[in-house]
Design a protein around this motif. Structure first.
Motif, PDB file in Angstrom:
ATOM      1  N   ASN A   7      -9.604  13.181  16.658  1.00  0.00           N
ATOM      2  CA  ASN A   7     -11.032  13.102  16.403  1.00  0.00           C
ATOM      3  C   ASN A   7     -11.374  14.140  15.346  1.00  0.00           C
ATOM      4  O   ASN A   7     -11.437  15.327  15.633  1.00  0.00           O
ATOM      5  CB  ASN A   7     -11.774  13.392  17.717  1.00  0.00           C
ATOM      6  CG  ASN A   7     -13.255  13.221  17.551  1.00  0.00           C
ATOM      7  OD1 ASN A   7     -13.700  12.623  16.577  1.00  0.00           O
ATOM      8  ND2 ASN A   7     -14.018  13.771  18.479  1.00  0.00           N
ATOM      9  N   ARG A   8     -11.522  13.694  14.129  1.00  0.00           N
ATOM     10  CA  ARG A   8     -11.832  14.633  13.044  1.00  0.00           C
ATOM     11  C   ARG A   8     -12.764  13.939  12.066  1.00  0.00           C
ATOM     12  O   ARG A   8     -12.715  12.710  11.920  1.00  0.00           O
ATOM     13  CB  ARG A   8     -10.553  15.136  12.359  1.00  0.00           C
ATOM     14  CG  ARG A   8      -9.792  14.072  11.613  1.00  0.00           C
ATOM     15  CD  ARG A   8      -8.376  14.499  11.286  1.00  0.00           C
ATOM     16  NE  ARG A   8      -8.271  15.624  10.383  1.00  0.00           N
ATOM     17  CZ  ARG A   8      -8.264  15.541   9.061  1.00  0.00           C
ATOM     18  NH1 ARG A   8      -8.433  14.366   8.448  1.00  0.00           N
ATOM     19  NH2 ARG A   8      -8.110  16.611   8.318  1.00  0.00           N
ATOM     20  N   PRO A   9     -13.605  14.710  11.367  1.00  0.00           N
ATOM     21  CA  PRO A   9     -14.611  14.095  10.506  1.00  0.00           C
ATOM     22  C   PRO A   9     -14.036  13.435   9.255  1.00  0.00           C
ATOM     23  O   PRO A   9     -14.565  12.430   8.794  1.00  0.00           O
ATOM     24  CB  PRO A   9     -15.529  15.259  10.131  1.00  0.00           C
ATOM     25  CG  PRO A   9     -14.793  16.503  10.486  1.00  0.00           C
ATOM     26  CD  PRO A   9     -13.769  16.164  11.502  1.00  0.00           C
ATOM     27  N   ALA A  10     -12.953  13.968   8.729  1.00  0.00           N
ATOM     28  CA  ALA A  10     -12.425  13.424   7.467  1.00  0.00           C
ATOM     29  C   ALA A  10     -11.347  12.380   7.758  1.00  0.00           C
ATOM     30  O   ALA A  10     -10.650  12.471   8.765  1.00  0.00           O
ATOM     31  CB  ALA A  10     -11.848  14.552   6.633  1.00  0.00           C
ATOM     32  N   PRO A  11     -11.214  11.392   6.874  1.00  0.00           N
ATOM     33  CA  PRO A  11     -10.277  10.304   7.172  1.00  0.00           C
ATOM     34  C   PRO A  11      -8.806  10.663   6.999  1.00  0.00           C
ATOM     35  O   PRO A  11      -8.449  11.568   6.246  1.00  0.00           O
ATOM     36  CB  PRO A  11     -10.671   9.219   6.152  1.00  0.00           C
ATOM     37  CG  PRO A  11     -11.451   9.897   5.104  1.00  0.00           C
ATOM     38  CD  PRO A  11     -12.006  11.165   5.662  1.00  0.00           C
ATOM     39  N   LEU A  12      -7.984   9.912   7.738  1.00  0.00           N
ATOM     40  CA  LEU A  12      -6.533   9.938   7.553  1.00  0.00           C
ATOM     41  C   LEU A  12      -6.164   8.596   6.937  1.00  0.00           C
ATOM     42  O   LEU A  12      -6.517   7.549   7.463  1.00  0.00           O
ATOM     43  CB  LEU A  12      -5.815  10.068   8.894  1.00  0.00           C
ATOM     44  CG  LEU A  12      -6.023  11.359   9.663  1.00  0.00           C
ATOM     45  CD1 LEU A  12      -5.322  11.301  11.013  1.00  0.00           C
ATOM     46  CD2 LEU A  12      -5.494  12.543   8.863  1.00  0.00           C
ATOM     47  N   LEU A  13      -5.453   8.634   5.840  1.00  0.00           N
ATOM     48  CA  LEU A  13      -5.099   7.408   5.123  1.00  0.00           C
ATOM     49  C   LEU A  13      -3.583   7.265   5.106  1.00  0.00           C
ATOM     50  O   LEU A  13      -2.861   8.274   5.074  1.00  0.00           O
ATOM     51  CB  LEU A  13      -5.632   7.469   3.692  1.00  0.00           C
ATOM     52  CG  LEU A  13      -7.136   7.788   3.575  1.00  0.00           C
ATOM     53  CD1 LEU A  13      -7.501   8.094   2.140  1.00  0.00           C
ATOM     54  CD2 LEU A  13      -7.951   6.619   4.111  1.00  0.00           C
ATOM     55  N   PHE A  14      -3.119   6.035   5.103  1.00  0.00           N
ATOM     56  CA  PHE A  14      -1.677   5.779   5.146  1.00  0.00           C
ATOM     57  C   PHE A  14      -1.296   4.761   4.085  1.00  0.00           C
ATOM     58  O   PHE A  14      -1.967   3.752   3.921  1.00  0.00           O
ATOM     59  CB  PHE A  14      -1.261   5.242   6.521  1.00  0.00           C
ATOM     60  CG  PHE A  14      -1.566   6.204   7.612  1.00  0.00           C
ATOM     61  CD1 PHE A  14      -0.651   7.182   7.977  1.00  0.00           C
ATOM     62  CD2 PHE A  14      -2.790   6.168   8.257  1.00  0.00           C
ATOM     63  CE1 PHE A  14      -0.946   8.100   8.958  1.00  0.00           C
ATOM     64  CE2 PHE A  14      -3.104   7.080   9.245  1.00  0.00           C
ATOM     65  CZ  PHE A  14      -2.176   8.055   9.597  1.00  0.00           C
ATOM     66  N   GLU A  15      -0.211   5.035   3.385  1.00  0.00           N
ATOM     67  CA  GLU A  15       0.327   4.094   2.404  1.00  0.00           C
ATOM     68  C   GLU A  15       1.816   3.962   2.673  1.00  0.00           C
ATOM     69  O   GLU A  15       2.466   4.921   3.099  1.00  0.00           O
ATOM     70  CB  GLU A  15       0.136   4.634   0.979  1.00  0.00           C
ATOM     71  CG  GLU A  15      -1.295   4.789   0.538  1.00  0.00           C
ATOM     72  CD  GLU A  15      -1.934   3.477   0.089  1.00  0.00           C
ATOM     73  OE1 GLU A  15      -1.222   2.453   0.039  1.00  0.00           O
ATOM     74  OE2 GLU A  15      -3.135   3.496  -0.188  1.00  0.00           O
ATOM     75  N   ASP A  16       2.352   2.775   2.402  1.00  0.00           N
ATOM     76  CA  ASP A  16       3.804   2.619   2.551  1.00  0.00           C
ATOM     77  C   ASP A  16       4.530   3.394   1.463  1.00  0.00           C
ATOM     78  O   ASP A  16       5.513   4.085   1.726  1.00  0.00           O
ATOM     79  CB  ASP A  16       4.189   1.137   2.457  1.00  0.00           C
ATOM     80  CG  ASP A  16       3.786   0.403   3.715  1.00  0.00           C
ATOM     81  OD1 ASP A  16       3.648   1.077   4.761  1.00  0.00           O
ATOM     82  OD2 ASP A  16       3.584  -0.816   3.652  1.00  0.00           O
ATOM     83  N   GLU A  17       4.048   3.236   0.233  1.00  0.00           N
ATOM     84  CA  GLU A  17       4.726   3.898  -0.885  1.00  0.00           C
ATOM     85  C   GLU A  17       3.715   4.239  -1.970  1.00  0.00           C
ATOM     86  O   GLU A  17       2.882   3.412  -2.318  1.00  0.00           O
ATOM     87  CB  GLU A  17       5.803   2.971  -1.462  1.00  0.00           C
ATOM     88  CG  GLU A  17       6.643   3.633  -2.536  1.00  0.00           C
ATOM     89  CD  GLU A  17       7.719   2.693  -3.069  1.00  0.00           C
ATOM     90  OE1 GLU A  17       8.763   2.560  -2.420  1.00  0.00           O
ATOM     91  OE2 GLU A  17       7.483   2.095  -4.148  1.00  0.00           O
TER      92      GLU A  17
END
Ligand code: BTN
Length: 249
Positions: A7-17
Motif C-alpha cells: 500500500n503506497r501512494p506511488a505506482p509500481l510498474l512492470f515491463e518484461d524487457e
C-alpha cells in the motif's frame, strides 16, 4: 507480478524487457510520473552501469529504478547511494536469508563477488532536478560470461532459486522505509553500513596509487584511509579502488 499487498501512494510498474529502467524512468518523469514511482523490468537490453559501463541484465535478475526529487543540497544526495545499498541488503536478507556485504561505496558482495550494482543518476525535468535510483540484483542467473568472473547470483551462491515477486515487494518496502528515514537524517543507516562495509580494516589502493588501510566511514559516507606514515584522509566516491575483494590481488 502481484504486489497488491503493498500500500503506497506511488505506482509500481512492470515491463518484461526495456533498454534500461533508468532511462525509462526519465521518460516517465517527463510524462509526469510522481515521486516514488518504481519501474521493474524482467530483463534489460542496455543496462547502464557506473562509469559508463554496461550492466548485464538477462532474465532471472531483478532490475528496478525509483524516481526521486533531488534535494536542495547535492552533497546530501551523495549519501543516497550507500544508504540504498543497506536497504537492498536488508531486502535480500529478508527474502533469501542471505547476508551480503558492501564494497564501498555501494556494490553488494557475496563470496567476494558482485551480487548487485546500484546506479544513481540525475537529470532534469524543466527546471527541476530529479534522481533515479537504479538497482540490479543477480538473482537466478545460472552462468555469467567469462568476462564477468567477478559476478555472482543468489542462485549460484545458494543453489536455490529465489522468487522475484517477494524480492520485489521486500525491495519496495525497504526502499520506501529507507527514503523516509533518510529525509530526516542522511546518515540514518550509517551504523549498519559500517557493519556491512567489507573494506574496513583492509588495504585499499587510491586511484593516485597510494595504499592505506580503510579505518572508518564518516557521516558523509566518505572512506577514512590511514596511510603508513600515520596520516589519515577521508576520500570520496570515485577516488578509491579496493584490493582483496572480487578475488583481485
Ligand atoms: C554498477 O554496478 O555499475 C551499477 C549497475 C546498476 C544497474 C541497474 S539495473 C536497473 C537500473 N537500470 C540500469 O540501466 N542500470 C540500473
Amino acid at each position: 507480478m502481484d504486489v497488491s499487498g503493498l500500500n503506497r501512494p506511488a505506482p509500481l510498474l512492470f515491463e518484461d524487457e526495456v533498454d534500461s529502467t533508468n532511462l525509462r524512468i526519465r521518460d516517465l518523469a517527463r510524462d509526469g510520473a510522481v515521486e516514488g514511482t518504481i519501474l521493474f523490468a524482467a530483463a534489460q537490453t542496455a543496462g547502464r552501469g557506473r562509469m559508463g559501463r554496461s550492466f548485464l541484465s538477462p532474465p532471472g535478475g531483478l532490475y528496478a529504478s525509483m524516481l526521486l526529487h533531488a534535494s536542495e543540497e547535492p552533497a546530501r544526495d551523495l549519501t543516497l547511494t550507500p544508504g540504498v545499498a543497506v536497504a537492498v541488503s536488508r531486502a535480500i536478507r529478508r527474502v533469501s536469508g542471505v547476508a551480503c556485504g558492501i564494497k564501498w561505496p555501494n556494490d553488494l558482495i557475496l563470496q567476494n563477488k558482485k551480487l548487485c550494482g546500484i546506479l544513481v543518476e540525475s537529470f532534469t525535468v524543466g527546471a527541476r532536478r530529479e534522481l533515479v535510483i537504479g538497482i540490479g540484483i543477480n538473482v537466478n542467473t545460472e552462468t555469467f560470461p567469462p568476462s564477468l568472473v567477478t559476478a555472482i547470483s543468489l542462485y549460484q551462491a545458494t543453489g536455490q532459486r529465489c522468487a522475484l515477486e517477494p524480492l520485489a515487494c521486500a525491495l519496495t518496502e525497504e526502499l520506501d522505509r529507507f527514503i523516509a528515514a533518510w529525509r530526516a537524517d542522511s546518515a540514518c543507516v550509517l551504523k549498519d553500513y559500517r557493519r556491512l562495509c567489507l573494506n574496513l580494516g583492509r588495504t585499499v589502493r587510491l586511484s593516485d596509487g597510494r595504499m592505506g588501510t580503510a579505518v572508518d566511514v564518516d557521516e558523509a559516507f566518505r572512506l577514512l584511509v590511514r596511510f603508513p606514515d600515520g596520516s589519515e584522509e577521508a576520500v570520496s566516491y570515485g577516488e578509491v579502488s579496493v584490493r582483496g575483494l572480487y578475488g583481485y590481488v
